[in-house]
Design an enzyme around this catalytic site. Sequence first.
Site, PDB file in Angstrom:
ATOM      1  N   LYS A  18       0.834  -1.090  -0.232  1.00 29.07           N
ATOM      2  CA  LYS A  18      -0.024  -0.090   0.035  1.00 29.07           C
ATOM      3  C   LYS A  18       0.940   1.260   0.157  1.00 29.07           C
ATOM      4  CE  LYS A  18      -2.800   3.475   2.697  1.00 29.07           C
ATOM      5  NZ  LYS A  18      -2.172   4.087   3.432  1.00 29.07           N
ATOM      6  N   GLY A  21      -0.911   7.888   0.671  1.00 30.92           N
ATOM      7  CA  GLY A  21      -0.938   9.398  -0.035  1.00 30.92           C
ATOM      8  C   GLY A  21       0.578  10.577   0.149  1.00 30.92           C
ATOM      9  N   GLY A  52      -4.495  10.919   0.999  1.00 33.97           N
ATOM     10  CA  GLY A  52      -5.485  11.526   1.849  1.00 33.97           C
ATOM     11  C   GLY A  52      -5.230  13.263   1.200  1.00 33.97           C
ATOM     12  N   ASP A 170      -5.728   2.218   3.853  1.00 35.83           N
ATOM     13  CA  ASP A 170      -5.075   1.253   4.740  1.00 35.83           C
ATOM     14  C   ASP A 170      -6.444   0.143   4.923  1.00 35.83           C
ATOM     15  OD1 ASP A 170      -2.326   2.261   5.742  1.00 35.83           O
ATOM     16  OD2 ASP A 170      -3.778   3.631   6.440  1.00 35.83           O
ATOM     17  N   LYS A 225      -3.812   2.148   9.861  1.00 35.51           N
ATOM     18  CA  LYS A 225      -2.947   1.572   9.419  1.00 35.51           C
ATOM     19  C   LYS A 225      -2.791  -0.412  10.933  1.00 35.51           C
ATOM     20  CE  LYS A 225       0.143   4.800   7.728  1.00 35.51           C
ATOM     21  NZ  LYS A 225      -0.652   5.174   6.679  1.00 35.51           N
TER      22      LYS A 225
HETATM   23  N1  LIG Z   1       2.857   6.484  16.998  1.00 40.39           N
HETATM   24  C1  LIG Z   1       2.424   6.826  15.838  1.00 40.39           C
HETATM   25  N2  LIG Z   1       4.037   6.381  14.846  1.00 40.39           N
HETATM   26  C2  LIG Z   1       4.199   7.240  13.410  1.00 40.39           C
HETATM   27  N3  LIG Z   1       3.530   8.138  13.175  1.00 40.39           N
HETATM   28  C3  LIG Z   1       2.509   8.191  13.925  1.00 40.39           C
HETATM   29  C4  LIG Z   1       1.789   7.810  14.975  1.00 40.39           C
HETATM   30  N4  LIG Z   1       1.067   8.582  15.395  1.00 40.39           N
HETATM   31  C5  LIG Z   1       0.412   8.870  13.851  1.00 40.39           C
HETATM   32  N5  LIG Z   1       1.812   8.896  13.275  1.00 40.39           N
HETATM   33  C6  LIG Z   1       0.793   9.561  11.970  1.00 40.39           C
HETATM   34  O1  LIG Z   1       1.053   8.809  11.309  1.00 40.39           O
HETATM   35  C7  LIG Z   1       1.289   9.593   9.580  1.00 40.39           C
HETATM   36  C8  LIG Z   1       0.999   9.088   9.229  1.00 40.39           C
HETATM   37  O2  LIG Z   1       0.009   8.095   8.327  1.00 40.39           O
HETATM   38  P1  LIG Z   1      -0.599   9.391   7.744  1.00 40.39           P
HETATM   39  O3  LIG Z   1      -0.604  10.314   7.516  1.00 40.39           O
HETATM   40  O4  LIG Z   1      -2.928   8.748   7.340  1.00 40.39           O
HETATM   41  O5  LIG Z   1       0.215   8.440   5.730  1.00 40.39           O
HETATM   42  P2  LIG Z   1      -0.219   7.866   5.096  1.00 40.39           P
HETATM   43  O6  LIG Z   1      -0.860   9.013   3.920  1.00 40.39           O
HETATM   44  O7  LIG Z   1       0.816   6.816   4.256  1.00 40.39           O
HETATM   45  O8  LIG Z   1      -1.780   6.829   5.153  1.00 40.39           O
HETATM   46  C9  LIG Z   1       2.118  10.120  10.292  1.00 40.39           C
HETATM   47  O9  LIG Z   1       3.009  11.163   9.793  1.00 40.39           O
HETATM   48  C10 LIG Z   1       2.114  10.456  11.483  1.00 40.39           C
HETATM   49  O10 LIG Z   1       1.289  11.876  11.849  1.00 40.39           O
HETATM   50  C1  LIG Z   2     -12.171   7.438   4.573  1.00 41.03           C
HETATM   51  C2  LIG Z   2     -11.022   7.497   4.543  1.00 41.03           C
HETATM   52  O1  LIG Z   2     -10.628   7.848   5.421  1.00 41.03           O
HETATM   53  N1  LIG Z   2     -10.865   7.537   3.507  1.00 41.03           N
HETATM   54  C3  LIG Z   2      -9.653   8.368   2.978  1.00 41.03           C
HETATM   55  C4  LIG Z   2      -8.717   7.359   1.251  1.00 41.03           C
HETATM   56  C5  LIG Z   2      -7.023   8.043   0.981  1.00 41.03           C
HETATM   57  C6  LIG Z   2      -6.064   7.471   2.043  1.00 41.03           C
HETATM   58  O2  LIG Z   2      -6.474   6.718   2.740  1.00 41.03           O
HETATM   59  O3  LIG Z   2      -5.136   8.256   1.778  1.00 41.03           O
HETATM   60  P1  LIG Z   2      -3.763   7.723   2.070  1.00 41.03           P
HETATM   61  O4  LIG Z   2      -3.168   6.853   2.310  1.00 41.03           O
HETATM   62  O5  LIG Z   2      -3.130   8.852   2.016  1.00 41.03           O
HETATM   63  O6  LIG Z   2      -4.371   7.712   4.067  1.00 41.03           O
HETATM   64  C7  LIG Z   2      -9.779   9.713   2.541  1.00 41.03           C
HETATM   65  O7  LIG Z   2     -10.673  10.112   2.530  1.00 41.03           O
HETATM   66  O8  LIG Z   2      -8.257  10.733   2.540  1.00 41.03           O
END
Ligand SMILES: Nc1ncnc2c1ncn2[C@@H]1O[C@H](COP(=O)(O)OP(=O)(O)O)[C@@H](O)[C@H]1O
Ligand SMILES: CC(=O)N[C@@H](CCC(=O)OP(=O)(O)O)C(=O)O
Length: 259
Positions: A18, A21, A52, A170, A225
């Site tokens: 995966k 974003g 995201g 995720d 995640k």
């Molecule tokens: N314990 C943790 N360790 C690392 N990152 C964390 C933790 N808790 C929250 N985060 C946050 O989660 C983010 C990653 O998730 P997200 O922004 O949704 O990334 P992605 O777009 O890759 O799904 C990190 O940048 C950080 O801000």
């Molecule tokens: C329902 C929900 O949360 N959907 C996410 C889908 C995109 C996503 O998951 O993006 P990342 O991998 O960057 O976190 C959103 O709208 O942001």
Amino acid sequence: MTTFKSMHPTAAKKIVIKLGGSTLEGLNKAFFSNFKNLQQQGYDIIITHGGGPAINRELEKQNVTSSTINGIRVTSEEAISIVQSTLIGKVNPALVHELNEAGIAAIGLNGFDGQLLQSEFLDQHTYGYVGKIKKVNTDLIHLLTENNIVPVIACIGATEDGQALNINGDTVASEVALAVGAESLLLVTDVSGIRIEGEYQAQATEELIHQWIEEEHIYGGMIPKVQGALQVLNAGIPSVQIVDDRLSGTTILSKELVK
Ligand SMILES: Nc1ncnc2c1ncn2[C@@H]1O[C@H](COP(=O)(O)OP(=O)(O)O)[C@@H](O)[C@H]1O
Ligand SMILES: CC(=O)N[C@@H](CCC(=O)OP(=O)(O)O)C(=O)O
């Protein structure tokens, strides 16, 4: 209970990757060469992705506000059409292009294509147009991987009535990993794994993760995640990795391996 080992006893090893974003826009050729190595080692690769930050930019441009609950975006009727067009119209083709440029044959898909992610509302009252997956059409995935084509799946689900639903990337990755009986799930993000009080953790267990969520050391986008990770571990997939684009990060291990 059906475990992943009994689902596809003779199929090639599958790895679900995966791409978050948060990291998608900065990936380079060296990163994609990892995928070629995996293919050479005999793995079938399945890619899922989020988007995201691209969604946030587009929502902002169109003056649509949104909030999140535990890393899940509450998605209004206005927002779902922006999420759908951003992921399917922009993020997915850009990633497919990069993969093809790197010499990896890739095809972009979303939940509508071949009824790939058959979905229903998660809880419309709380989350709006957010989905949960009822069924993944694994035949379509196998058809592609058997022909050395990498499916690149955007996290949009489809209801029976043809309504698009927003599903966290995720969650899609975990559901796809479970459905195909993947040997491994890799969640690539913008941090080098789980960080607790300033320290990146090389390994984690289910018990520690529950504790860290409770203590709010794990929050926001990290929550889907680790929840997805625990779901696939409990179904028999031995490990899930949360890594950065150098593939360095935290390995979450099933209880059996920790003992
Ligand atoms: N314990 C943790 N360790 C690392 N990152 C964390 C933790 N808790 C929250 N985060 C946050 O989660 C983010 C990653 O998730 P997200 O922004 O949704 O990334 P992605 O777009 O890759 O799904 C990190 O940048 C950080 O801000
Ligand atoms: C329902 C929900 O949360 N959907 C996410 C889908 C995109 C996503 O998951 O993006 P990342 O991998 O960057 O976190 C959103 O709208 O942001």
